[in-house]
Design a protein around this motif. Sequence first.
Motif, mmCIF file in Angstrom:
data_model
loop_
_atom_site.group_PDB
_atom_site.id
_atom_site.type_symbol
_atom_site.label_atom_id
_atom_site.label_comp_id
_atom_site.label_asym_id
_atom_site.label_seq_id
_atom_site.Cartn_x
_atom_site.Cartn_y
_atom_site.Cartn_z
ATOM 1 N N GLU A 155 2.483 -6.169 -3.453
ATOM 2 C CA GLU A 155 2.028 -7.494 -3.016
ATOM 3 C C GLU A 155 0.733 -7.381 -2.216
ATOM 4 O OE1 GLU A 155 1.557 -11.490 -2.245
ATOM 5 O OE2 GLU A 155 2.755 -10.462 -3.774
ATOM 6 N N ALA A 156 0.657 -6.380 -1.355
ATOM 7 C CA ALA A 156 -0.574 -6.164 -0.589
ATOM 8 C C ALA A 156 -1.739 -5.857 -1.526
ATOM 9 C CB ALA A 156 -0.379 -5.025 0.409
ATOM 10 N N ALA A 157 -1.483 -5.076 -2.567
ATOM 11 C CA ALA A 157 -2.535 -4.765 -3.532
ATOM 12 C C ALA A 157 -3.020 -6.033 -4.232
ATOM 13 C CB ALA A 157 -2.024 -3.754 -4.552
ATOM 14 N N ARG A 158 -2.081 -6.910 -4.555
ATOM 15 C CA ARG A 158 -2.483 -8.183 -5.188
ATOM 16 C C ARG A 158 -3.351 -9.004 -4.242
ATOM 17 N NH1 ARG A 158 2.699 -7.596 -7.700
ATOM 18 N NH2 ARG A 158 3.818 -8.512 -5.950
ATOM 19 N N ARG A 159 -2.922 -9.084 -2.999
ATOM 20 C CA ARG A 159 -3.672 -9.901 -2.035
ATOM 21 C C ARG A 159 -5.043 -9.315 -1.716
ATOM 22 N NH1 ARG A 159 0.755 -11.698 2.591
ATOM 23 N NH2 ARG A 159 2.450 -12.227 1.148
ATOM 24 N N ALA A 160 -5.171 -8.002 -1.860
ATOM 25 C CA ALA A 160 -6.444 -7.362 -1.531
ATOM 26 C C ALA A 160 -7.562 -7.787 -2.479
ATOM 27 C CB ALA A 160 -6.282 -5.845 -1.569
ATOM 28 N N GLU A 161 -7.191 -8.150 -3.718
ATOM 29 C CA GLU A 161 -8.171 -8.624 -4.713
ATOM 30 C C GLU A 161 -9.358 -7.672 -4.819
ATOM 31 O OE1 GLU A 161 -9.112 -12.632 -3.578
ATOM 32 O OE2 GLU A 161 -7.246 -13.429 -4.415
ATOM 33 N N ALA A 162 -9.050 -6.389 -4.859
ATOM 34 C CA ALA A 162 -10.101 -5.365 -4.907
ATOM 35 C C ALA A 162 -10.664 -5.229 -6.315
ATOM 36 C CB ALA A 162 -9.531 -4.031 -4.439
ATOM 37 N N GLN A 163 -11.881 -4.780 -6.390
ATOM 38 C CA GLN A 163 -12.525 -4.529 -7.682
ATOM 39 C C GLN A 163 -12.410 -3.062 -8.078
ATOM 40 O OE1 GLN A 163 -13.674 -7.198 -9.548
ATOM 41 N NE2 GLN A 163 -12.615 -8.207 -7.852
ATOM 42 N N ARG A 164 -11.344 -2.419 -7.613
ATOM 43 C CA ARG A 164 -11.080 -1.020 -7.948
ATOM 44 C C ARG A 164 -9.574 -0.879 -8.124
ATOM 45 N NH1 ARG A 164 -11.265 -1.540 -2.455
ATOM 46 N NH2 ARG A 164 -9.717 -0.357 -1.223
ATOM 47 N N PRO A 165 -9.127 0.104 -8.868
ATOM 48 C CA PRO A 165 -7.678 0.294 -8.991
ATOM 49 C C PRO A 165 -7.051 0.613 -7.639
ATOM 50 C CG PRO A 165 -8.849 1.570 -10.655
ATOM 51 C CD PRO A 165 -9.877 1.084 -9.678
ATOM 52 N N LEU A 166 -5.918 0.006 -7.371
ATOM 53 C CA LEU A 166 -5.149 0.308 -6.167
ATOM 54 C C LEU A 166 -3.792 0.849 -6.593
ATOM 55 C CD1 LEU A 166 -5.954 -2.871 -4.002
ATOM 56 C CD2 LEU A 166 -7.079 -0.637 -3.970
ATOM 57 N N TRP A 167 -3.320 1.828 -5.869
ATOM 58 C CA TRP A 167 -2.134 2.569 -6.271
ATOM 59 C C TRP A 167 -1.065 2.520 -5.189
ATOM 60 C CZ3 TRP A 167 -3.081 4.237 -11.171
ATOM 61 C CH2 TRP A 167 -4.415 4.410 -11.558
ATOM 62 N N VAL A 168 0.201 2.688 -5.621
ATOM 63 C CA VAL A 168 1.337 2.674 -4.691
ATOM 64 C C VAL A 168 2.092 3.993 -4.790
ATOM 65 C CG1 VAL A 168 3.557 1.611 -4.145
ATOM 66 C CG2 VAL A 168 1.573 0.172 -4.714
ATOM 67 N N VAL B 213 -4.879 4.055 -2.055
ATOM 68 C CA VAL B 213 -3.450 4.340 -2.221
ATOM 69 C C VAL B 213 -2.698 3.888 -0.977
ATOM 70 C CG1 VAL B 213 -1.710 6.100 -2.712
ATOM 71 C CG2 VAL B 213 -4.050 6.390 -3.568
ATOM 72 N N ALA B 214 -1.642 3.085 -1.196
ATOM 73 C CA ALA B 214 -0.743 2.703 -0.105
ATOM 74 C C ALA B 214 0.530 3.533 -0.198
ATOM 75 C CB ALA B 214 -0.389 1.227 -0.195
ATOM 76 N N ILE B 215 0.948 4.117 0.917
ATOM 77 C CA ILE B 215 2.207 4.852 0.980
ATOM 78 C C ILE B 215 3.263 3.920 1.566
ATOM 79 C CG2 ILE B 215 3.383 6.867 1.920
ATOM 80 C CD1 ILE B 215 0.633 8.237 2.107
#
Length: 307
Positions: free
Chosen positions: A104-117, A68-70
Amino acid sequence: MTSHTSETTFSAALTSGSPLVLDGGMSNQLGSAGHDLSDELWSARLLVEQPEAIVDAHLAYFRAGADVAITSSYQATFEGFAKRGIGHERAAELLALSVELAREAARRAEAQRPLWVAASVGPYGAMLADGSEYRGRYGLSVDELERFHRPRVEVLAAAGPDVLALETVPDADEAEALLRAVRGLGVPVWLSYSVAGELTRAGQPLAEAFAPAAEADEVVAVGVNCCVPEDVEGAVELAARVTGKPVVVYPNSGEVWDADARAWTGSSSFSAGQVTGWRDAGARLIGGCCRVGPGAITSIARTLNPA
């Protein structure tokens, strides 16, 4: 993967699987990258001047293991921007931009898990930039505080975050105003107090302060942030018992903010080993606030999700 492509809602993620890992302090990450945050807008100044720096800070935390990004909107208010000659329309664009930069940071992270804002909604005192967010008792009524917060939370909610983070709230009256302000917006929220022991910063018993969150349908988690680590475990147990809801915790490093010097003093007492106690007490969102950086977030992620 981002939450745009995830079939799981944020609320559902809170109640299944391992706890979610929050990021750490935005300001210390920006500061460590060489950005001057000494002005009243704090990290929100970079929304205007260097938005790419905010993307980089979010990305560092996602890569460190945060789920999660705040957003960088804690200190971003229409009134604060107006003091800098920024009009209402542009200020609304900057608030919305804070959500998009985290996406945008979540897109660039290209993680294989859900990322939340999580869109940050800081307290009234943050706009004053005089340390009063650590005291509360501003001399404003609940109605006046609701009028202050409502336009900002409407803009942030419309920007499409997964959750609104009503954070570092020092005063139960301000929490009441915030809960009124978010009613009907259709976005889940967490409510997080800044505390000293088992009291809000304004001196109210935490059991009483947590109680309204139990009845608010919008609230998906309740807890504490921007406090010393030693105050967390008792607050987690109390929040879980009073509200029956998932608990959110992200304390500071243990250092103390000197508002006059605009600097942190003392030494860190934060350790990743503390998080197992917080988890066992009911915490489902765990991270760090001021002076907690990517290294600590990696340690938290590894503690909560051992390979």
